[in-house]
Design a protein around this motif. Structure first.
Motif, PDB file in Angstrom:
ATOM      1  N   THR A 272       0.831  -1.198   0.000  1.00  0.00           N
ATOM      2  CA  THR A 272       0.000   0.000   0.000  1.00  0.00           C
ATOM      3  C   THR A 272       0.871   1.255   0.000  1.00  0.00           C
ATOM      4  OG1 THR A 272      -1.657  -1.221   1.259  1.00  0.00           O
ATOM      5  CG2 THR A 272      -1.886   1.182   1.193  1.00  0.00           C
ATOM      6  N   PHE A 273       0.554   2.181  -0.837  1.00  0.00           N
ATOM      7  CA  PHE A 273       1.232   3.467  -1.009  1.00  0.00           C
ATOM      8  C   PHE A 273       2.618   3.350  -1.651  1.00  0.00           C
ATOM      9  CE2 PHE A 273      -1.447   4.304   2.833  1.00  0.00           C
ATOM     10  CZ  PHE A 273      -2.385   5.089   2.195  1.00  0.00           C
ATOM     11  N   ARG A 274       3.315   2.229  -1.469  1.00  0.00           N
ATOM     12  CA  ARG A 274       4.691   2.130  -1.957  1.00  0.00           C
ATOM     13  C   ARG A 274       4.769   1.622  -3.393  1.00  0.00           C
ATOM     14  NH1 ARG A 274       8.846   2.897   1.240  1.00  0.00           N
ATOM     15  NH2 ARG A 274      10.151   1.735  -0.231  1.00  0.00           N
ATOM     16  N   ALA A 275       3.806   0.848  -3.843  1.00  0.00           N
ATOM     17  CA  ALA A 275       3.840   0.271  -5.191  1.00  0.00           C
ATOM     18  C   ALA A 275       3.209   1.219  -6.198  1.00  0.00           C
ATOM     19  CB  ALA A 275       3.124  -1.073  -5.211  1.00  0.00           C
ATOM     20  N   LYS A 276       3.851   1.343  -7.349  1.00  0.00           N
ATOM     21  CA  LYS A 276       3.326   2.154  -8.440  1.00  0.00           C
ATOM     22  C   LYS A 276       2.614   1.227  -9.425  1.00  0.00           C
ATOM     23  CE  LYS A 276       4.620   5.802 -11.685  1.00  0.00           C
ATOM     24  NZ  LYS A 276       5.742   6.619 -12.232  1.00  0.00           N
ATOM     25  N   HIS A 277       1.313   1.255  -9.430  1.00  0.00           N
ATOM     26  CA  HIS A 277       0.523   0.317 -10.232  1.00  0.00           C
ATOM     27  C   HIS A 277       0.728   0.514 -11.731  1.00  0.00           C
ATOM     28  CE1 HIS A 277      -2.527  -1.132  -7.022  1.00  0.00           C
ATOM     29  NE2 HIS A 277      -1.398  -0.750  -6.440  1.00  0.00           N
ATOM     30  N   ALA A 326       6.923   6.468  -2.130  1.00  0.00           N
ATOM     31  CA  ALA A 326       7.984   5.608  -1.610  1.00  0.00           C
ATOM     32  C   ALA A 326       9.358   6.188  -1.906  1.00  0.00           C
ATOM     33  CB  ALA A 326       7.856   4.207  -2.208  1.00  0.00           C
ATOM     34  N   VAL A 327       9.516   6.780  -3.101  1.00  0.00           N
ATOM     35  CA  VAL A 327      10.793   7.393  -3.453  1.00  0.00           C
ATOM     36  C   VAL A 327      11.104   8.541  -2.510  1.00  0.00           C
ATOM     37  CG1 VAL A 327      12.027   8.687  -5.229  1.00  0.00           C
ATOM     38  CG2 VAL A 327      10.638   6.699  -5.870  1.00  0.00           C
ATOM     39  N   ALA A 328      10.091   9.375  -2.215  1.00  0.00           N
ATOM     40  CA  ALA A 328      10.291  10.526  -1.339  1.00  0.00           C
ATOM     41  C   ALA A 328      10.614  10.099   0.086  1.00  0.00           C
ATOM     42  CB  ALA A 328       9.054  11.419  -1.367  1.00  0.00           C
ATOM     43  N   THR A 329       9.851   9.145   0.631  1.00  0.00           N
ATOM     44  CA  THR A 329      10.098   8.702   2.002  1.00  0.00           C
ATOM     45  C   THR A 329      11.436   7.996   2.137  1.00  0.00           C
ATOM     46  OG1 THR A 329       8.829   6.687   1.525  1.00  0.00           O
ATOM     47  CG2 THR A 329       7.645   8.516   2.565  1.00  0.00           C
ATOM     48  N   ASP A 330      11.832   7.233   1.115  1.00  0.00           N
ATOM     49  CA  ASP A 330      13.129   6.566   1.171  1.00  0.00           C
ATOM     50  C   ASP A 330      14.264   7.586   1.122  1.00  0.00           C
ATOM     51  OD1 ASP A 330      11.834   4.174   1.267  1.00  0.00           O
ATOM     52  OD2 ASP A 330      12.198   3.626  -0.818  1.00  0.00           O
ATOM     53  N   ALA A 331      14.091   8.640   0.303  1.00  0.00           N
ATOM     54  CA  ALA A 331      15.111   9.681   0.215  1.00  0.00           C
ATOM     55  C   ALA A 331      15.205  10.443   1.530  1.00  0.00           C
ATOM     56  CB  ALA A 331      14.787  10.631  -0.930  1.00  0.00           C
TER      57      ALA A 331
END
Length: 357
Positions: A272-277, A326-331
């Motif tokens: 949820t939220f992390r996968a880009k469909h 997910a990219v933003a939170t990981d960064a």
């Protein structure tokens, strides 16, 4: 010792009825394999019986050598390769008539050689295969099955790992050598779809040594055909990799023809939220060693479809990429983690100093 070569013996009437083209290949018509005869070759063990009581001891077990010849009493080395049993019997009777008053004889195969056939085209592992009367047949990832009896087209396909998803079941070509020394071939069209749907066993003929089986490629995927072929002509199970933003990434064992969406769900589904469909990658290794990469959109309402929800092949890798969140939170995590460690260090020093005081 001289070698007696076989004479030019005409093929059977059924073989003559099929005209040959300039390449020496004939096209067969209805029920083309029903009258085909076994051709003798290296490795065959024969039993020769001579009816003349005076020459009865001249018979016995005969084996055809690698050069196609057999050593016979009185005659020496005789070429028998490429002849049917009836043609070889007539030829030997003619040769023995030079020495015996009664040259009647009986020739039969007591131990046939293992046959070698080529299976090419849309099979999992194309190549040259040896088949015997007791064969352990197994499609890739499927259960091993012992088959007793003469090898057939289905046996050869299973031995080659089963059909690919691109196989055309009504475009199967069997190429077979005609009797005699001419080396002519004939081609037989087979329809495996009729075998699976209607039980037409004429489409699953026995194979002979030297046969070549060519499986054509379908212009598009047919779901009904895939389901029929999966019964015993395709791998029962395949191994794929599903990695990226899924709940349980890793290697999975799934049924053959499993579509991309179903494989992702088997890996726990997208996070949820992390996968880009809209950014799901399919990486496939081709037979020549190259890799192809395709992008798909995850759509649960999409059925099996080549352009949108393709069936997977053994060894495929599915990558569910990260969303912008997910990219933003990981960064952000990559930046703040070292700082949080530094803050924790200062806090530890402060606590230590307070304890000393």
């Amino acid at each position: 010792m001289s070698v007696l070569h076989q004479p030019f013996l005409q093929p059977s009437a059924s073989a003559q009825a099929v005209p040959a083209n300039k390449s020496g290949i004939s096209r067969a018509a209805d029920a083309p394999t029903a009258a085909d005869a076994y051709l003798l070759g290296p490795g065959d063990q024969l039993l020769l019986e001579i009816f003349d009581p005076v020459a009865k001891d001249l018979g016995g077990t005969v084996e055809i050598l690698n050069d196609g010849s057999a050593s016979l009493a009185l005659l020496g080395s005789v070429i028998l390769e490429g002849l049917t049993v009836n043609q070889a019997s007539l030829w030997l009777s003619r040769l023995y008539s030079r020495y015996l008053l009664r040259s009647d004889l009986n020739l039969r195969v007591v131990r046939p050689r293992p046959i070698q056939v080529s299976v090419v085209g849309e099979v999992q592992s194309p190549g040259l295969y040896s088949l015997t009367t007791t064969e352990v047949s197994q499609t890739t990832g499927g259960p091993a099955t012992t088959i007793s009896g003469l090898p057939t087209v289905v046996t050869a396909i299973q031995k080659a790992g089963g059909l690919t998803l691109s196989a055309n079941l009504d475009d199967v070509l069997l190429r077979r050598r005609l009797p005699g020394a001419s080396g002519q071939l004939k081609e037989i069209d087979l329809d495996l779809l009729a075998l699976l749907r209607q039980g037409d066993k004429r489409q699953n003929p026995f194979l002979f040594d030297g046969d070549t089986l060519i499986i054509g490629k379908a212009p598009s995927l047919d779901r009904d055909v895939m389901e029929l072929a999966a019964a015993n002509l395709s791998p029962q199970q395949i191994k794929v990799n599903v990695i990226g933003e899924v709940v349980t990434p890793g290697s999975l064992d799934v049924k053959a023809n499993t579509p991309l969406v179903q494989a992702i769900l088997a890996a726990g589904g997208p996070k949820t939220f992390r996968a880009k469909h809209s950014n799901v990658e399919l990486v496939r290794i081709n037979r020549n060693g190259t890799a192809t990469r395709e992008l798909f959109q995850l759509d649960y309402n999409q059925g099996v479809s080549g352009p949108r929800n393709p069936p997977l092949r053994d060894g495929d890798t599915v990558i569910v990429n990260r969303s912008a969140y997910a990219v933003a939170t990981d960064a952000l995590g990559a930046v703040t983690t070292p700082l949080s460690g530094l803050v924790n260090s200062f806090a530890f020093i402060d606590i230590f100093n307070n304890n000393r005081n």
